[in-house]
Design an enzyme around this catalytic site. Structure first.
Site, mmCIF file in Angstrom:
data_model
loop_
_atom_site.group_PDB
_atom_site.id
_atom_site.type_symbol
_atom_site.label_atom_id
_atom_site.label_comp_id
_atom_site.label_asym_id
_atom_site.label_seq_id
_atom_site.Cartn_x
_atom_site.Cartn_y
_atom_site.Cartn_z
ATOM 1 N N PRO A 1 0.834 -1.198 0.000
ATOM 2 C CA PRO A 1 0.000 0.000 0.000
ATOM 3 C C PRO A 1 0.877 1.260 0.000
ATOM 4 C CG PRO A 1 -0.787 -1.579 1.624
ATOM 5 C CD PRO A 1 0.527 -2.103 1.126
ATOM 6 N N VAL A 2 0.463 2.247 -0.771
ATOM 7 C CA VAL A 2 1.285 3.453 -0.939
ATOM 8 C C VAL A 2 0.973 4.472 0.161
ATOM 9 C CG1 VAL A 2 1.716 5.419 -2.491
ATOM 10 C CG2 VAL A 2 1.408 3.123 -3.429
ATOM 11 N N GLY B 1 3.362 4.115 5.404
ATOM 12 C CA GLY B 1 4.422 3.763 6.348
ATOM 13 C C GLY B 1 4.886 2.334 6.187
ATOM 14 N N LEU B 2 4.573 1.715 5.049
ATOM 15 C CA LEU B 2 4.970 0.323 4.827
ATOM 16 C C LEU B 2 6.126 0.215 3.819
ATOM 17 C CD1 LEU B 2 1.442 -1.350 4.866
ATOM 18 C CD2 LEU B 2 3.165 -1.342 6.686
ATOM 19 N N GLY B 3 6.778 1.338 3.595
ATOM 20 C CA GLY B 3 8.033 1.303 2.840
ATOM 21 C C GLY B 3 7.874 1.223 1.336
ATOM 22 N N SER B 4 6.736 1.700 0.802
ATOM 23 C CA SER B 4 6.566 1.571 -0.653
ATOM 24 C C SER B 4 7.582 2.413 -1.413
ATOM 25 C CB SER B 4 5.141 1.945 -1.070
ATOM 26 O OG SER B 4 4.876 3.292 -0.772
ATOM 27 N N ASP C 1 14.438 2.057 5.972
ATOM 28 C CA ASP C 1 13.481 1.473 5.023
ATOM 29 C C ASP C 1 14.192 0.771 3.869
ATOM 30 O OD1 ASP C 1 11.736 2.789 6.661
ATOM 31 O OD2 ASP C 1 10.659 3.824 5.077
ATOM 32 N N ALA D 1 10.638 3.336 -0.433
ATOM 33 C CA ALA D 1 11.967 2.721 -0.316
ATOM 34 C C ALA D 1 12.051 1.483 -1.199
ATOM 35 C CB ALA D 1 12.255 2.346 1.136
ATOM 36 N N ALA D 2 10.972 0.702 -1.231
ATOM 37 C CA ALA D 2 10.971 -0.487 -2.093
ATOM 38 C C ALA D 2 11.100 -0.075 -3.551
ATOM 39 C CB ALA D 2 9.689 -1.297 -1.867
#
Ligand code: PMV
Length: 298
Positions: free
Chosen positions: A77-78, A81-84, A128, A86-87
């Protein structure tokens, strides 16, 4: 003949303990979420459309080979805070290295991904990107780097969406503006991460540390009433601990749960209208699979 396709992948992440304090040199404990983002460069005829997002356009300026198109598929999810981001940065750098046939060192990957993440977030600590690249569970410290933490069993989490985007750049700046008042809170968060390394196999103890961390983040001013409510709801349903995850101001809260209770707890929250999912961490190594689904909360 030159290369015509190259891909790069990376994981989403969850910060288990230590956000914000990690910006100031304290350690953070983070783990890869088993969700994959994939970038695919392809030499394709026709004029590539420039992305509408100016930051993405700049990131592509740094990485996309001339004359190439890019496809991005993600399960992360963008803006939660789930690192999208950085990924995305890690996957772009990996795809470019693969395109160039470059044997990319971990250090070069980190530095290049950090430069891209800096476009998105201003002054990222690097936690991240480290998880997005390496997977697993790790302790990250700015200026020192990351170190994998040996597995001590599964870390079952329920990830709950607050419905509002996380505001990383703003909240990192807000915390900076509140120094030195918040310095004791940052130091205490750093101490929680040290403690957590000794009790990763003890989910009850880890959950208590997450609860305390949430209290400190709240005192620091980065939580929201909705995040507090999600944390309280998860605890009321038997979670072992819960906290906001990421920069705050929106984004997600995560609850540490007993593995066998996780799916039912997530289902009951969903029944009440809370978008959430159950994830059993960690996942080790680089992602070896393509994203199987686009981002979905339910
Ligand atoms: O990008 P987010 O929202 O997951 O936040 C990253 C964690 C912070 O500590 C708030 C910022 C950083 O660069 O470490």
């Amino acid at each position: 003949m030159g290369r015509t396709v190259a891909t790069g992948r990376a994981w989403g992440k969850v910060i288990l303990l230590g956000e914000h304090a990690v910006v100031y040199g304290y350690p953070a404990l983070a783990a890869a979420l088993g969700r994959v983002l994939q970038v695919r460069f392809s030499a394709a005829p026709g004029v590539a459309r420039a992305p509408a997002d100016p930051l993405l356009a700049r990131a592509l300026d740094l990485t996309l080979p001339p004359g190439c198109h890019v496809g991005i598929r993600s399960e992360i999810p963008v803006g939660r805070g789930l690192g999208s981001s950085a990924a995305l940065a890690v996957a772009l750098v990996r795809a470019r290295a693969s395109w160039d046939g470059e044997d990319l060192s971990d250090g070069a990957l980190f530095e290049r991904a950090l430069a891209i993440e800096t476009l998105f977030h201003g002054r990222p600590s690097g936690v991240d990107q480290s998880v997005a690249a390496a997977g697993g569970i790790l302790v990250f410290q700015r200026g020192i780097g990351s170190r994998p933490v040996p597995p001590r069993g599964p870390l079952p989490l329920v990830v709950m969406d607050s419905g509002a985007p996380g505001r990383t750049r703003d909240l990192v700046a807000a915390v900076a503006a509140r120094r030195p008042t918040v310095d004791p809170l940052l130091a205490r968060i750093g101490a929680l991460v040290e403690q957590a390394q000794g009790c990763l196999g003890d989910l009850g103890a880890l959950g208590a540390l997450m609860d305390e961390d949430h209290g400190l983040l709240r005192e620091m001013g980065v939580s929201t009433p909705r995040l507090d409510e999600l944390v309280a709801r998860a605890r009321a349903r038997g979670a072992l601990g819960a906290k906001l995850a990421g920069a705050g101001g929106g984004g997600v809260a995560v609850a540490l749960v007993r593995e066998e209770e996780g799916p039912a707890l997530a289902a009951s929250l969903r029944d009440e209208g809370v978008p959430c999912f159950f994830a059993c961490l960690p996942v080790w190594g680089q992602p070896q699979r393509e994203p199987v689904e686009e981002t979905e909360w339910t």
